[in-house]
Design a protein around this motif. Structure first.
Motif, short mmCIF file in Angstrom:
data_model
loop_
_atom_site.label_atom_id
_atom_site.label_comp_id
_atom_site.label_asym_id
_atom_site.label_seq_id
_atom_site.Cartn_x
_atom_site.Cartn_y
_atom_site.Cartn_z
N ASN A 222 23.74 44.87 101.75
CA ASN A 222 22.71 43.86 102.01
C ASN A 222 23.06 42.49 101.44
OD1 ASN A 222 22.48 44.57 99.33
ND2 ASN A 222 20.23 44.64 99.33
N CYS A 223 24.28 42.35 100.90
CA CYS A 223 24.72 41.06 100.34
C CYS A 223 24.93 40.06 101.48
CB CYS A 223 26.02 41.24 99.57
SG CYS A 223 26.59 39.74 98.75
N PRO A 224 24.34 38.86 101.36
CA PRO A 224 24.48 37.86 102.43
C PRO A 224 25.95 37.51 102.70
CG PRO A 224 22.80 37.19 100.86
CD PRO A 224 23.51 38.37 100.25
N HIS A 225 26.33 37.51 103.94
CA HIS A 225 27.71 37.17 104.30
C HIS A 225 28.06 35.74 103.89
CE1 HIS A 225 28.05 40.48 107.63
NE2 HIS A 225 28.00 40.96 106.40
N LEU A 226 27.07 34.84 103.99
CA LEU A 226 27.31 33.43 103.67
C LEU A 226 27.68 33.26 102.20
CD1 LEU A 226 27.27 30.70 105.13
CD2 LEU A 226 24.92 30.38 104.33
N LEU A 227 27.10 34.07 101.33
CA LEU A 227 27.43 34.02 99.90
C LEU A 227 28.87 34.43 99.67
CD1 LEU A 227 26.60 33.68 96.94
CD2 LEU A 227 25.79 36.06 96.97
N LEU A 228 29.29 35.51 100.32
CA LEU A 228 30.67 35.98 100.19
C LEU A 228 31.65 34.94 100.71
CD1 LEU A 228 30.19 39.66 101.45
CD2 LEU A 228 30.33 38.87 99.08
N GLN A 229 31.30 34.31 101.83
CA GLN A 229 32.17 33.28 102.41
C GLN A 229 32.24 32.04 101.51
OE1 GLN A 229 29.98 33.27 106.11
NE2 GLN A 229 31.67 34.23 107.23
N ALA A 230 31.11 31.71 100.84
CA ALA A 230 31.08 30.56 99.93
C ALA A 230 31.98 30.78 98.73
CB ALA A 230 29.64 30.30 99.47
N VAL A 231 32.15 32.02 98.31
CA VAL A 231 33.05 32.33 97.19
C VAL A 231 34.50 32.39 97.68
CG1 VAL A 231 33.65 34.07 95.45
CG2 VAL A 231 31.25 33.59 95.96
N ALA A 232 34.69 32.91 98.88
CA ALA A 232 36.05 33.04 99.43
C ALA A 232 36.70 31.68 99.68
CB ALA A 232 36.00 33.84 100.73
N GLY A 233 35.90 30.68 100.08
CA GLY A 233 36.43 29.35 100.38
C GLY A 233 37.19 28.72 99.22
N PRO A 234 36.56 28.57 98.02
CA PRO A 234 37.26 27.99 96.88
C PRO A 234 38.47 28.81 96.43
CG PRO A 234 34.90 27.99 96.51
CD PRO A 234 35.13 28.79 97.75
N MET A 235 38.38 30.13 96.55
CA MET A 235 39.52 30.98 96.18
C MET A 235 40.71 30.70 97.09
SD MET A 235 37.51 34.59 95.50
CE MET A 235 39.02 35.54 95.23
N ALA A 236 40.43 30.57 98.38
CA ALA A 236 41.50 30.25 99.34
C ALA A 236 42.05 28.85 99.08
CB ALA A 236 40.96 30.34 100.77
N ALA A 237 41.17 27.90 98.76
CA ALA A 237 41.59 26.52 98.51
C ALA A 237 42.48 26.43 97.27
CB ALA A 237 40.37 25.62 98.35
N ALA A 238 42.09 27.14 96.20
CA ALA A 238 42.88 27.12 94.97
C ALA A 238 44.26 27.73 95.21
CB ALA A 238 42.15 27.90 93.86
N THR A 239 44.31 28.80 95.99
CA THR A 239 45.58 29.45 96.30
C THR A 239 46.49 28.52 97.10
OG1 THR A 239 44.47 31.60 96.39
CG2 THR A 239 46.67 31.47 97.34
N ALA A 240 45.94 27.95 98.17
CA ALA A 240 46.72 27.06 99.04
C ALA A 240 47.12 25.78 98.32
CB ALA A 240 45.92 26.73 100.30
N SER A 241 46.22 25.23 97.50
CA SER A 241 46.51 23.99 96.77
C SER A 241 47.64 24.18 95.77
CB SER A 241 45.25 23.49 96.03
OG SER A 241 44.26 23.11 96.93
N THR A 242 47.63 25.29 95.06
CA THR A 242 48.68 25.57 94.07
C THR A 242 50.05 25.67 94.73
OG1 THR A 242 47.08 26.76 92.68
CG2 THR A 242 49.42 27.17 92.26
N ILE A 243 50.10 26.31 95.89
CA ILE A 243 51.36 26.48 96.61
C ILE A 243 51.90 25.16 97.16
CG2 ILE A 243 52.45 27.56 98.64
CD1 ILE A 243 50.46 29.92 98.24
N THR A 244 51.00 24.29 97.63
CA THR A 244 51.44 23.07 98.33
C THR A 244 51.37 21.80 97.48
OG1 THR A 244 49.20 22.70 99.22
CG2 THR A 244 50.70 24.03 100.55
N ASN A 245 50.93 21.89 96.22
CA ASN A 245 50.76 20.67 95.41
C ASN A 245 52.04 19.84 95.22
OD1 ASN A 245 48.64 19.23 93.69
ND2 ASN A 245 50.38 19.33 92.30
#
Length: 318
Positions: A222-245
């Motif tokens: 019953n966990c809102p999908h939008l909440l999970l996506q809101a957490v996944a976004g910054p995690m993906a950004a931090a991963t991609a930013s570290t690789i391409t900085n």
């Protein structure tokens, strides 16, 4: 099929009411850019400075800019940067259309996200780079002679001057860039931008869907999908930013310092500041990408849900 096994059903291009999608999208993009622009400015200044000649870090830069230049200093070049709204819409459209096209040849969500993310970035950067070049020179005004080749003319000019008063800082900088480098000057750092943002975009989308899907398998049903996506976004950004900085640091220096060679700029950065030079601005980039990603993900996924065709509204869960 991989797509059928997903816990979070992705809203695809053909599911959307395009009129709603574009009208709401412009507002969302402008709001997001206004929120994170100060961190973009700070990141640029940190990347361009030599060593720690002006600022000791993200927080130090924020405090000094606010003290010396006020709130307006944090928004130097923002008005010209708002033209990136065009590239934002081009990015979204390209991403969704390429994703749809690739789906005819592959059912892999990772592959579709990778190709569509990279393609969208290529189109968007072709529009964004000239805006970034002008915007970054405006960001660096008042930071010293050696940080940018172009200077704003004083507001008051002598009556004997043959030149008319230049109205608007943006026009002033654009005229100087064109006079010095011609049209190519507006695309300085274009290759470096592509080498930075295409991998960043291509990596962000697969990581975003991967993290969201992994968390959905662990979270209560019953966990809102939008909440999970809101957490996944910054995690993906931090991963991609570290690789391409490293490439992002080179891109900023190429554009602001007027260099022409990505490789030579890279070598000089390593020679002057070592490997740590490649991490410059990373904290500011991650800090700015965290709220950006949350806003983009929540805004984008909300936008897509609000833009669903009427007959599909009940098929997607928040």
């Amino acid at each position: 099929m991989m797509q059928q096994k997903r816990n979070i059903r992705i809203i695809e291009w053909e599911d959307l009411d395009k009129r709603k999608f574009y009208s709401l999208g412009v507002f969302m993009t402008l709001t997001t850019r206004a929120t994170v622009y100060p961190f973009t400015l700070i990141r640029t200044r940190l990347q361009v400075q030599k060593g720690k000649s002006l600022y000791n870090g993200t927080f130090d830069a924020f405090c000094k800019i606010l003290k010396v230049e006020g709130v307006r200093g944090l928004y130097r070049g923002f008005m010209v940067n708002t033209f990136t709204l065009i590239s934002g819409q081009a990015y979204i459209t390209t991403y969704e259309l390429v994703r749809k096209y690739v789906s005819h040849y592959s059912s892999s969500n990772t592959f579709k996200s990778l190709v569509a993310g990279g393609s969208a970035s290529l189109v968007a950067q072709s529009i964004t780079v000239p805006i970034d070049v002008v915007s970054q020179h405006l960001m660096m005004q008042g930071q010293g002679e050696h940080f940018t080749r172009f200077k704003l003319k004083p507001k008051i000019v002598m009556a004997t001057s043959k030149h008319k008063v230049t109205f608007g800082q943006t026009k002033d900088i654009m005229v100087q860039i064109f006079a010095a480098d011609g049209f190519r000057g507006f695309y300085r750092g274009y290759v470096a931008s592509l080498l930075t943002y295409i991998p960043n975009s291509a990596l962000w989308w697969p990581f975003y869907h991967f993290y969201a899907e992994q968390m959905s398998s662990l979270a209560p049903s019953n966990c809102p999908h939008l909440l999970l996506q809101a957490v996944a976004g910054p995690m993906a950004a931090a991963t991609a930013s570290t690789i391409t900085n490293p490439m992002d640091v080179v891109r900023a220096r190429v554009q602001v310092e007027g260099r022409s060679s990505v490789i030579e700029t890279f070598k000089q950065l390593l020679a002057e500041e070592g490997m740590w030079g490649l991490t410059k601005g990373l904290s500011a980039r991650i800090i700015s990408s965290t709220p950006t990603s949350i806003l983009i993900v929540v805004g984008y996924e909300t936008l897509k849900r609000l833009s669903l065709r009427p007959e599909l509204v009940h098929t997607r869960h928040w």
